[in-house]
Design an enzyme around this catalytic site. Structure first.
Site, PDB file in Angstrom:
ATOM      1  N   TYR A  15       9.356  -3.949  -9.663  1.00 42.42           N
ATOM      2  CA  TYR A  15       8.111  -3.667 -10.484  1.00 42.42           C
ATOM      3  C   TYR A  15       8.482  -3.736 -12.033  1.00 42.42           C
ATOM      4  O   TYR A  15       9.186  -2.868 -12.633  1.00 42.42           O
ATOM      5  CB  TYR A  15       7.432  -2.416  -9.771  1.00 42.42           C
ATOM      6  CG  TYR A  15       5.973  -2.141 -10.396  1.00 42.42           C
ATOM      7  CD1 TYR A  15       4.954  -3.306 -10.674  1.00 42.42           C
ATOM      8  CD2 TYR A  15       5.504  -1.001 -10.496  1.00 42.42           C
ATOM      9  CE1 TYR A  15       3.974  -3.039 -11.284  1.00 42.42           C
ATOM     10  CE2 TYR A  15       4.228  -0.637 -11.055  1.00 42.42           C
ATOM     11  CZ  TYR A  15       3.384  -1.687 -11.359  1.00 42.42           C
ATOM     12  OH  TYR A  15       2.172  -1.409 -11.940  1.00 42.42           O
TER      13      TYR A  15
ATOM     14  N   ARG B 126       6.792   3.963 -18.050  1.00 44.31           N
ATOM     15  CA  ARG B 126       5.438   4.976 -17.898  1.00 44.31           C
ATOM     16  C   ARG B 126       5.683   5.718 -16.556  1.00 44.31           C
ATOM     17  O   ARG B 126       5.212   6.814 -16.251  1.00 44.31           O
ATOM     18  CB  ARG B 126       4.352   4.589 -18.412  1.00 44.31           C
ATOM     19  CG  ARG B 126       3.557   3.853 -17.073  1.00 44.31           C
ATOM     20  CD  ARG B 126       2.146   3.294 -17.542  1.00 44.31           C
ATOM     21  NE  ARG B 126       1.996   2.097 -16.642  1.00 44.31           N
ATOM     22  CZ  ARG B 126       1.688   2.093 -15.442  1.00 44.31           C
ATOM     23  NH1 ARG B 126       1.420   3.105 -14.776  1.00 44.31           N
ATOM     24  NH2 ARG B 126       1.429   1.017 -14.684  1.00 44.31           N
TER      25      ARG B 126
ATOM     26  N   TYR C  91       2.936  11.540 -12.591  1.00 41.98           N
ATOM     27  CA  TYR C  91       1.722  12.142 -12.274  1.00 41.98           C
ATOM     28  C   TYR C  91       1.415  12.659 -11.015  1.00 41.98           C
ATOM     29  O   TYR C  91       2.425  12.652 -10.201  1.00 41.98           O
ATOM     30  CB  TYR C  91       0.861  10.387 -12.277  1.00 41.98           C
ATOM     31  CG  TYR C  91       1.192   9.629 -11.095  1.00 41.98           C
ATOM     32  CD1 TYR C  91       0.949   9.806  -9.819  1.00 41.98           C
ATOM     33  CD2 TYR C  91       2.085   8.396 -11.266  1.00 41.98           C
ATOM     34  CE1 TYR C  91       1.245   8.877  -8.589  1.00 41.98           C
ATOM     35  CE2 TYR C  91       2.416   7.476 -10.182  1.00 41.98           C
ATOM     36  CZ  TYR C  91       2.116   7.939  -8.947  1.00 41.98           C
ATOM     37  OH  TYR C  91       2.380   6.797  -7.907  1.00 41.98           O
TER      38      TYR C  91
ATOM     39  N   HIS D  14       2.822  -7.477  -8.177  1.00 48.13           N
ATOM     40  CA  HIS D  14       1.618  -7.662  -8.783  1.00 48.13           C
ATOM     41  C   HIS D  14       1.740  -8.720  -9.622  1.00 48.13           C
ATOM     42  O   HIS D  14       1.596  -8.589 -11.119  1.00 48.13           O
ATOM     43  CB  HIS D  14       1.333  -6.496  -9.732  1.00 48.13           C
ATOM     44  CG  HIS D  14       1.231  -5.076  -8.799  1.00 48.13           C
ATOM     45  ND1 HIS D  14       0.990  -4.968  -7.455  1.00 48.13           N
ATOM     46  CD2 HIS D  14       1.600  -3.738  -9.012  1.00 48.13           C
ATOM     47  CE1 HIS D  14       1.338  -3.629  -6.879  1.00 48.13           C
ATOM     48  NE2 HIS D  14       1.457  -3.020  -7.963  1.00 48.13           N
TER      49      HIS D  14
ATOM     50  N   ASP E   3      -2.807  -2.485  -2.479  1.00 51.88           N
ATOM     51  CA  ASP E   3      -2.340  -1.610  -3.444  1.00 51.88           C
ATOM     52  C   ASP E   3      -3.111  -0.176  -3.121  1.00 51.88           C
ATOM     53  O   ASP E   3      -2.942   0.642  -3.894  1.00 51.88           O
ATOM     54  CB  ASP E   3      -2.530  -1.970  -4.526  1.00 51.88           C
ATOM     55  CG  ASP E   3      -1.897  -0.871  -5.763  1.00 51.88           C
ATOM     56  OD1 ASP E   3      -0.928  -0.412  -5.316  1.00 51.88           O
ATOM     57  OD2 ASP E   3      -2.526  -0.611  -6.946  1.00 51.88           O
TER      58      ASP E   3
ATOM     59  N   ASN F  88      -3.317   5.529 -10.408  1.00 53.46           N
ATOM     60  CA  ASN F  88      -3.246   5.536 -11.895  1.00 53.46           C
ATOM     61  C   ASN F  88      -4.380   4.712 -12.193  1.00 53.46           C
ATOM     62  O   ASN F  88      -4.167   4.217 -13.644  1.00 53.46           O
ATOM     63  CB  ASN F  88      -1.997   5.010 -12.344  1.00 53.46           C
ATOM     64  CG  ASN F  88      -0.887   6.012 -12.499  1.00 53.46           C
ATOM     65  OD1 ASN F  88      -0.980   7.067 -12.690  1.00 53.46           O
ATOM     66  ND2 ASN F  88       0.448   5.686 -12.014  1.00 53.46           N
TER      67      ASN F  88
ATOM     68  N   CYS G 134       0.759  -1.236   0.044  1.00 62.46           N
ATOM     69  CA  CYS G 134       0.092  -0.196   0.232  1.00 62.46           C
ATOM     70  C   CYS G 134       0.823   1.197   0.145  1.00 62.46           C
ATOM     71  O   CYS G 134       2.277   1.103   0.092  1.00 62.46           O
ATOM     72  CB  CYS G 134      -1.020   0.140   1.064  1.00 62.46           C
ATOM     73  SG  CYS G 134      -0.078  -0.223   2.847  1.00 62.46           S
ATOM     74  N   HIS G 135       0.340   2.353  -0.268  1.00 62.61           N
ATOM     75  CA  HIS G 135       1.010   3.613  -0.361  1.00 62.61           C
ATOM     76  C   HIS G 135       0.490   4.828   0.520  1.00 62.61           C
ATOM     77  O   HIS G 135      -0.760   4.548   0.892  1.00 62.61           O
ATOM     78  CB  HIS G 135       1.208   4.139  -1.789  1.00 62.61           C
ATOM     79  CG  HIS G 135       1.569   3.052  -2.915  1.00 62.61           C
ATOM     80  ND1 HIS G 135       2.613   2.615  -3.027  1.00 62.61           N
ATOM     81  CD2 HIS G 135       0.666   2.368  -3.741  1.00 62.61           C
ATOM     82  CE1 HIS G 135       2.524   2.037  -4.212  1.00 62.61           C
ATOM     83  NE2 HIS G 135       1.437   1.784  -4.423  1.00 62.61           N
TER      84      HIS G 135
END
Ligand code: 0GY
Length: 312
Positions: free
Chosen positions: A161, A134, A53, A185, A254, A259, A36-37
């Site tokens: 990642y 990205r 972003y 993921h 997550d 995004n 998680c963030h």
């Protein structure tokens, strides 16, 4: 007083679910949300100038509320690319968590021993290398290896990642890494392909041939084409990994789901995904409690301790 930047989230940014449902699945005692963030708040912890972003604020207090609502006991907070290598928001959350959170940081190659010691004292136990083009301008491999050499004395591991299409190019590099390596993921498979197809088989081979490589069976919402509530097309991929490597898998929400453009998941439904990929209570306990404790709280884990090459 120093002026603080004001941040406007991206126009197409989706804010986390305001009132997730209560899951039907009761998490076992001691469950860990291992991905998680926290974002900002931007006026206190500015986002990086290099970010790809600008998110909404997603502060630690909201993460703790979600933790308690879902029946989670602990969190592993992963530094997100929007904060770059400034781990201040992460450290602030770890210090507030009273031992109930550990962290995964982003680092510059010139990070000092004193900075690493301070991160360790706050609860950081891993460095994240992001290969998703990205999201970041990639670091050269010699810089990554320099960071790896610096973290080894602390017993940290590496979180990677990447997207499945890039695995053939990255395979040998990942296989050569000397610490435990945790893949985000499910290795981001294309779930419209076959679970027994060449692309996913390569990822399974990476885990089979390298006992130090672990996997997060996270983000059905990010991988799915069939979508909520069931994320049915992701089930065979995550289940294959859980059943083949029950002692090397982790689960997480997550939250706050950076995004995502298609929809914003209901975090309760993400908990209800767990029994579809870990069908027995033994698999669930390993996934949610034993494995994350062994990796992030080894001092509390009843299991045999590990060195950071993954050997018991
Ligand atoms: C994730 C996924 C994403 C973002 C980040 O660091 C990040 O910005 O990880 C993504 O956009 O796929 O792990 O939460």
């Amino acid at each position: 007083m120093k002026a603080r930047a004001a941040f406007e989230m991206d126009e197409d940014w989706r804010v986390f679910h305001p009132n997730p449902s209560k899951p039907a699945f009761i998490l076992p005692a001691g469950s860990v949300d291992a991905h998680c963030h926290v974002f900002g708040p931007g006026n206190r912890f500015p986002f990086s100038a290099q970010r790809k972003y600008t998110p909404c604020d997603a502060p630690k207090e909201t993460l703790w509320e979600l933790r308690d609502f879902l029946g989670i006991e602990r969190n592993v907070i992963v530094q997100a690319s929007c904060h770059g290598t400034d781990n201040a928001a992460l450290v602030d959350a770890l210090e507030d968590a009273g031992g109930r959170a550990r962290g995964v940081a982003f680092l510059d190659r010139d990070v000092s021993a004193a900075e690493l010691d301070a991160l360790h004292a706050a609860g950081v136990r891993a460095v994240r290398f992001n290969f998703v083009k990205r999201l970041v301008d990639g670091l050269p491999r010699d810089a990554l290896l320099e960071i790896v050499r610096k973290i080894q004395r602390l017993g940290w591991h590496i979180v990677i990642y990447f997207e499945a299409a890039d695995l053939p190019d990255l395979y040998e590099f990942f296989a050569s890494l000397p610490t435990i390596v945790v893949v985000d993921h499910v290795g981001r498979p294309d779930v419209t392909g076959s679970v027994g197809g060449r692309e996913f088989d390569l990822f399974v081979r990476l885990m089979r041939e390298n006992e130090n490589i672990w996997c997060k069976v996270t983000c059905p919402d990010r991988l799915s084409q069939s979508g909520p509530p069931g994320y049915d097309d992701v089930i065979p991929f995550a289940k294959r990994i859980v059943e083949a490597f029950p002692d090397r898998v982790l689960w997480g929400t997550d939250w706050p789901h950076p995004n995502l453009k298609s929809h914003m998941p209901d975090d309760g439904q993400l908990v209800d995904f767990i029994p579809k990929i870990a069908e027995t209570s033994e698999l669930q306990r390993k996934l949610l409690v034993d494995n994350p404790l062994r990796l992030y709280w080894p001092e509390e884990s009843g299991a045999a301790t590990m060195n950071n090459e993954g050997q018991q």
